[in-house]
Design an enzyme around this catalytic site. Structure first.
Site, PDB file in Angstrom:
ATOM      1  CB  CYS A 248      -0.932   0.017   1.211  1.00 13.55           C
ATOM      2  SG  CYS A 248      -0.072   0.154   2.789  1.00 13.55           S
ATOM      3  CB  CYS A 306      -9.185  21.682 -22.457  1.00 11.69           C
ATOM      4  SG  CYS A 306      -7.728  22.665 -21.997  1.00 11.69           S
TER       5      CYS A 306
END
Length: 403
Positions: A248, A306
């Site tokens: 993790c 965009c």
């Protein structure tokens, strides 16, 4: 079938809220706020006034009108290590409305980070956060959504809420904050904000937990997340394939707190219009380094919205009246002659000045000398000689004693 699933989902949410209230009651809280709602902020300095220290910013000339903070609505996507602390800070600052989006549940593994408490394990993050935040500041309005914004059905609802979930229903939110931990959610937020022309801020913490950043994105004016995407996004790699079992990412509450702090600081400067708003601000804990920069939008961005926003921004900029440069007045030359009869006198006489300079050699046209070599003066003191008296050192010392 779909209706029954939806009813079951709503029932689960109701039971989760009921469970949260019961756990809060058992942990010592009564589930009710410690104070009533305050209709208007006051700058009165009292121990019972939760806004006195915030209103002092106006008295000290930092903010022109801090009360405007209650007129803004902010959406936070991701209520984890950074998002939950961001929500808490904005709540304590007295923001008008918070919209929280997250689909995850509180786990004991989250306890190394800030905000959540062990008794809230198993609850949805948005409902657990809402309950705690209401107790901190009941003046703030909350709207929570427990779902994943990257799915098709929920993405449409997410766009609807940020475009209509402002302080007044039907008005857009003033700012969207991305506090997620994956690129898929960031791209979803980027797509929604580019389509709606919504200003947003992105934040992130590295996997080794010792660096982070924040970024302000104004569609058309600054680079969006797709203008300069990370390698994982540009390569179209599925993030889930990069995760390994039993491994993790690292997480430090200090780094989370720093990134959340600079994010909220930038939000306050943007909303209340004070100081310099950072378009990009990084943080490196190893060297205590804070890089900052401005990223221009990419004309070949993969996101068509965009590119559309860039064209509209150029049109708006071209329509603005041009400001002509004001001619600068040249400073008048101050002459030595003046009405008071003051005369500047050199401390060096004409003769000393003449003696300090030597003859100027004959040089071709266009060539000058920086200085001249003065004439060598004969030092008369160097010619003084003392005759030998023939006395010994002992005789001279005896004579000095008798003096």
């Amino acid at each position: 079938m779909a209706d029954s699933v939806e009813r079951l989902r709503q029932r689960v949410e109701e039971l989760e809220q009921e469970l949260a209230r019961e756990r809060t009651r058992r942990s010592g809280g009564d589930g009710h706020c410690g104070r009533t709602r305050i209709q208007e902020m006051s700058d009165e300095v009292l121990d019972s006034n939760p806004y006195s220290r915030l209103m002092a910013l106006k008295r000290m000339g930092i903010v022109s009108d801090y009360k405007k903070i209650r007129t803004y609505a902010v959406a936070i996507v991701g209520v984890g290590g950074v998002g939950s602390v961001t929500a808490e800070m904005l709540t304590r600052c007295g923001i008008g409305k918070l919209l929280l989006f997250d689909y995850d549940k509180v786990e004991l593994a989250n306890m190394n980070r800030l905000f959540f408490q062990p008794y809230q394990a198993g609850l949805s993050k948005v409902h657990a956060a809402e309950h705690t935040l209401r107790n901190i500041n009941p003046d703030v309005l909350f709207e929570v959504h427990n779902y994943n914004i990257t799915t098709v059905e929920h993405f449409e609802h997410f766009m609807n809420r940020i475009s209509n979930g402002g302080l007044e229903e039907g008005q857009p939110v003033d700012l969207v904050l991305s506090c997620v931990d994956n690129f898929e959610a960031r791209m979803a937020i980027n797509t929604a904000c580019n389509e709606l022309g919504q200003t947003w801020m992105e934040s992130g913490v590295s996997e080794n937990a010792v660096s982070g950043h924040i970024q302000l994105m104004i569609p058309g004016e600054s680079a969006c997340f797709a203008c300069a995407p990370p390698l994982v996004v540009a390569s179209n790699i599925d993030e889930k394939t990069l995760k390994r079992e039993g491994v993790c990412a690292a997480s430090l509450p200090t780094t989370m707190g720093v990134v959340a702090g600079i994010l909220v600081q930038n939000v306050l400067k943007f909303l209340l219009k004070f100081g310099t708003v950072s378009f990009y601000l990084g943080y490196n804990a190893m060297q205590d380094f804070f890089p900052t920069m401005f990223m221009k939008p990419n004309p070949q961005c993969d996101d068509k919205n965009c590119r559309k926003q860039q064209e509209e921004y150029k049109k708006r900029a071209a329509a603005l009246p041009t400001q002509e440069a004001e001619p600068q007045e040249e400073a008048e030359v101050v002459h030595e002659d003046n009405e008071w009869g003051i005369e500047l006198v050199s401390e060096v006489s004409e003769e000393e000045l003449k003696n300090s300079s030597g003859p100027v050699p004959t040089l071709p046209e266009g060539i000058t000398v920086a200085y001249t070599v003065p004439k060598k003066t004969e030092d008369s003191a160097s010619e003084v000689t003392v005759e030998d008296s023939g006395e010994s050192l002992e005789d001279l010392m005896a004579r000095m004693k008798n003096m």
